[in-house]
Design a protein around this motif. Structure first.
Motif, mmCIF file in Angstrom:
data_model
loop_
_atom_site.group_PDB
_atom_site.id
_atom_site.type_symbol
_atom_site.label_atom_id
_atom_site.label_comp_id
_atom_site.label_asym_id
_atom_site.label_seq_id
_atom_site.Cartn_x
_atom_site.Cartn_y
_atom_site.Cartn_z
ATOM 1 N N GLY A 15 -1.989 1.029 1.517
ATOM 2 C CA GLY A 15 -1.322 0.999 2.814
ATOM 3 C C GLY A 15 -1.553 -0.341 3.478
ATOM 4 N N ALA A 16 -1.133 -0.416 4.718
ATOM 5 C CA ALA A 16 -1.149 -1.690 5.444
ATOM 6 C C ALA A 16 -2.533 -2.341 5.459
ATOM 7 N N GLY A 17 -3.611 -1.524 5.387
ATOM 8 C CA GLY A 17 -4.965 -2.072 5.461
ATOM 9 C C GLY A 17 -5.302 -3.045 4.343
ATOM 10 N N THR A 26 -1.509 -4.276 10.537
ATOM 11 C CA THR A 26 -1.261 -2.872 10.170
ATOM 12 C C THR A 26 -0.351 -2.260 11.239
ATOM 13 N N PHE A 27 -0.095 -0.963 11.096
ATOM 14 C CA PHE A 27 0.708 -0.269 12.108
ATOM 15 C C PHE A 27 -0.155 0.300 13.232
ATOM 16 N N ARG A 28 -1.192 1.023 12.839
ATOM 17 C CA ARG A 28 -1.812 1.893 13.833
ATOM 18 C C ARG A 28 -3.151 1.409 14.374
ATOM 19 N N ASP A 29 -3.686 0.292 13.859
ATOM 20 C CA ASP A 29 -4.946 -0.203 14.419
ATOM 21 C C ASP A 29 -4.704 -0.712 15.840
ATOM 22 N N THR A 95 2.678 1.824 -3.379
ATOM 23 C CA THR A 95 2.369 1.193 -2.092
ATOM 24 C C THR A 95 3.336 1.621 -0.998
ATOM 25 N N GLN A 96 2.756 1.773 0.196
ATOM 26 C CA GLN A 96 3.587 2.032 1.372
ATOM 27 C C GLN A 96 4.013 0.710 2.004
ATOM 28 N N ASN A 97 3.497 -0.384 1.462
ATOM 29 C CA ASN A 97 3.771 -1.688 2.062
ATOM 30 C C ASN A 97 5.101 -2.243 1.578
ATOM 31 N N ILE A 98 5.736 -3.005 2.451
ATOM 32 C CA ILE A 98 6.986 -3.666 2.061
ATOM 33 C C ILE A 98 6.711 -5.103 1.609
ATOM 34 N N ASP A 99 5.495 -5.572 1.809
ATOM 35 C CA ASP A 99 5.202 -6.963 1.438
ATOM 36 C C ASP A 99 5.102 -7.095 -0.088
ATOM 37 N N PRO A 100 5.226 -8.351 -0.592
ATOM 38 C CA PRO A 100 5.227 -8.569 -2.046
ATOM 39 C C PRO A 100 3.865 -8.952 -2.611
ATOM 40 N N MET A 113 7.171 2.783 -2.189
ATOM 41 C CA MET A 113 7.785 4.038 -1.731
ATOM 42 C C MET A 113 8.510 3.901 -0.393
ATOM 43 N N HIS A 114 8.158 2.900 0.401
ATOM 44 C CA HIS A 114 8.853 2.689 1.679
ATOM 45 C C HIS A 114 9.809 1.493 1.611
ATOM 46 N N GLY A 115 10.213 1.150 0.382
ATOM 47 C CA GLY A 115 11.135 0.023 0.217
ATOM 48 C C GLY A 115 10.369 -1.285 0.173
ATOM 49 N N GLY A 181 -6.839 1.438 2.296
ATOM 50 C CA GLY A 181 -6.242 0.868 3.508
ATOM 51 C C GLY A 181 -5.056 1.644 4.035
ATOM 52 N N THR A 182 -5.151 2.969 3.972
ATOM 53 C CA THR A 182 -4.066 3.784 4.531
ATOM 54 C C THR A 182 -4.654 4.859 5.429
ATOM 55 N N SER A 183 -4.013 5.050 6.592
ATOM 56 C CA SER A 183 -4.595 5.926 7.618
ATOM 57 C C SER A 183 -4.417 7.408 7.295
ATOM 58 N N GLY A 184 -3.588 7.714 6.292
ATOM 59 C CA GLY A 184 -3.394 9.118 5.930
ATOM 60 C C GLY A 184 -2.624 9.888 6.988
ATOM 61 N N PRO A 226 -14.177 -3.705 4.621
ATOM 62 C CA PRO A 226 -12.931 -4.442 4.393
ATOM 63 C C PRO A 226 -12.567 -4.421 2.910
ATOM 64 N N ALA A 227 -11.277 -4.234 2.635
ATOM 65 C CA ALA A 227 -10.822 -4.080 1.243
ATOM 66 C C ALA A 227 -11.248 -5.244 0.361
ATOM 67 N N THR A 228 -11.293 -6.468 0.899
ATOM 68 C CA THR A 228 -11.655 -7.624 0.048
ATOM 69 C C THR A 228 -13.095 -7.517 -0.438
HETATM 70 P P1 NAD Z 1 -1.766 2.288 9.055
HETATM 71 O O1 NAD Z 1 -1.577 1.117 9.985
HETATM 72 O O2 NAD Z 1 -1.413 3.627 9.552
HETATM 73 O O3 NAD Z 1 -3.301 2.367 8.608
HETATM 74 C C1 NAD Z 1 -3.983 1.263 8.106
HETATM 75 C C2 NAD Z 1 -5.352 1.724 7.645
HETATM 76 O O4 NAD Z 1 -5.992 0.615 7.050
HETATM 77 C C3 NAD Z 1 -6.261 2.211 8.778
HETATM 78 O O5 NAD Z 1 -6.858 3.442 8.394
HETATM 79 C C4 NAD Z 1 -7.310 1.117 8.912
HETATM 80 O O6 NAD Z 1 -8.591 1.616 9.255
HETATM 81 C C5 NAD Z 1 -7.320 0.533 7.518
HETATM 82 N N1 NAD Z 1 -7.697 -0.878 7.479
HETATM 83 C C6 NAD Z 1 -7.449 -1.857 8.375
HETATM 84 N N2 NAD Z 1 -7.936 -3.030 7.952
HETATM 85 C C7 NAD Z 1 -8.489 -2.792 6.732
HETATM 86 C C8 NAD Z 1 -9.161 -3.616 5.786
HETATM 87 N N3 NAD Z 1 -9.353 -4.919 5.994
HETATM 88 N N4 NAD Z 1 -9.626 -3.048 4.647
HETATM 89 C C9 NAD Z 1 -9.455 -1.710 4.414
HETATM 90 N N5 NAD Z 1 -8.833 -0.887 5.294
HETATM 91 C C10 NAD Z 1 -8.349 -1.432 6.429
HETATM 92 O O7 NAD Z 1 -1.015 1.932 7.715
HETATM 93 P P2 NAD Z 1 -0.436 2.887 6.612
HETATM 94 O O8 NAD Z 1 -1.311 4.062 6.360
HETATM 95 O O9 NAD Z 1 -0.017 2.018 5.490
HETATM 96 O O10 NAD Z 1 0.842 3.419 7.394
HETATM 97 C C11 NAD Z 1 1.897 3.568 6.782
HETATM 98 C C12 NAD Z 1 3.013 2.579 7.198
HETATM 99 O O11 NAD Z 1 2.664 1.231 7.537
HETATM 100 C C13 NAD Z 1 3.850 2.402 6.011
HETATM 101 O O12 NAD Z 1 5.129 2.893 6.292
HETATM 102 C C14 NAD Z 1 3.962 0.900 5.737
HETATM 103 O O13 NAD Z 1 5.264 0.610 5.275
HETATM 104 C C15 NAD Z 1 3.692 0.330 7.031
HETATM 105 N N6 NAD Z 1 3.247 -1.077 7.130
HETATM 106 C C16 NAD Z 1 3.303 -1.945 6.072
HETATM 107 C C17 NAD Z 1 2.856 -3.257 6.214
HETATM 108 C C18 NAD Z 1 2.943 -4.205 5.025
HETATM 109 O O14 NAD Z 1 3.940 -4.186 4.301
HETATM 110 N N7 NAD Z 1 1.916 -5.006 4.801
HETATM 111 C C19 NAD Z 1 2.312 -3.672 7.425
HETATM 112 C C20 NAD Z 1 2.294 -2.755 8.506
HETATM 113 C C21 NAD Z 1 2.752 -1.460 8.334
#
Ligand code: NAD
Length: 244
Positions: A15-17, A26-29, A95-100, A113-115, A181-184, A226-228
């Motif tokens: 996910g975005a994390g 990210t989206f929800r932080d 991946t839920q991410n749209i980035d490459p 999965m989200h394009g 890195g996904t908030s679930g 942090p994921a890294t």
């Molecule tokens: P989310 O914003 O809901 O959750 C991100 C999660 O990552 C949080 O639980 C947070 O605690 C965690 N996080 C933040 N920084 C982190 C790090 N450095 N290491 C590990 N974990 C970390 O994101 P989500 O669950 O992916 O929500 C889904 C939606 O967000 C998707 O639809 C996705 O397309 C979209 N999105 C994508 C991008 C991208 O393409 N990079 C960016 C923003 C949002």
């Protein structure tokens, strides 16, 4: 290798994390995208029908910010590419991410999965095309010539995610499921951990996130940070010892 001796598959839901440390919000932080933009204004089909210019401008800007020269794969993306390269069985990134960034790091089996950024879709004829052009409400489909029906090929709220059948198949044959890195909070991705456990009660499930999520109790192992910093040593552990 003969199919019978194939080690169990690994599915990595990201996910975005995972892209946060590459400079993508990210989206929800607390500094996340949805604190600055209203979902209903830019990420629904109704918003696009109501005000195409606003929605298309938002995604034109998003694409440019994702393509900025300083946005590069980080150590977590690279570790997952290494896992796919070195593990004897199948490794799939969902991946839920749209980035490459997964592809830029070298991952080959990636299901967006989200394009994905850099693709457009015509709402009139359904054709999906690779394109980095800015879209406007006057843009013309190169296939059916309809005017004003082009949109980013990104899954908006209320729409069906992409690659669902393929994702179900890899989930059903995986022995290790990681959520990084996904908030679930976004379904169906949030339900994948349960789907894996129901189908294969012996599967190992690991949450790697900055902090516990609402889904935490569904995972057997938890690694916070942090994921890294968490993903590379975890990958090295799996490659050296497996996950039993
Ligand atoms: P989310 O914003 O809901 O959750 C991100 C999660 O990552 C949080 O639980 C947070 O605690 C965690 N996080 C933040 N920084 C982190 C790090 N450095 N290491 C590990 N974990 C970390 O994101 P989500 O669950 O992916 O929500 C889904 C939606 O967000 C998707 O639809 C996705 O397309 C979209 N999105 C994508 C991008 C991208 O393409 N990079 C960016 C923003 C949002």
């Amino acid at each position: 290798m003969h199919q019978d001796f194939m080690p169990p598959g690994i599915v990595v839901l990201t996910g975005a994390g995972i892209s946060k440390e590459s400079g993508i919000d990210t989206f929800r932080d607390k500094d996340g995208l949805w604190t600055r933009v209203n979902v209903e204004d830019v990420a629904t089909i109704e918003a696009w029908r109501r005000d195409k210019k606003r929605v298309l401008d938002f995604y034109n800007d998003t694409r440019k910010s994702l393509r900025a020269a300083h946005i590069l794969p980080n150590a977590a993306h690279k570790a997952l590419a290494k896992l796919e390269q070195k593990y004897d069985g199948e490794v799939t990134v969902v991946t839920q991410n749209i980035d490459p960034l997964h592809e830029m790091a070298g991952s080959k089996r990636v299901l967006h999965m989200h394009g994905r950024d850099g693709e457009i879709r015509c709402m009139n004829c359904g054709t999906v095309t690779a394109s980095d052009e800015d879209l406007t409400p006057q843009s013309i489909c190169s296939h059916c010539k309809a005017v004003g029906d082009l949109r980013p090929n990104i899954v908006w709220f209320g729409e069906m995610p992409q690659h669902m059948d393929e994702i179900d198949e890899v989930l059903d044959r995986c022995g290790l499921f990681l959520a990084i890195g996904t908030s679930g909070e976004v379904y169906p991705a949030a339900g994948y951990v349960l789907q894996v456990r129901r189908h294969n009660p012996r599967a190992h499930t690991v949450e790697l996130n900055l902090e516990p999520t609402g889904n935490t109790n569904l995972f057997r192992e938890h690694i916070y940070g942090p994921a890294t910093l968490t993903v590379p040593p975890f990958v090295d552990r799996v490659l050296a010892y497996g996950w039993k």
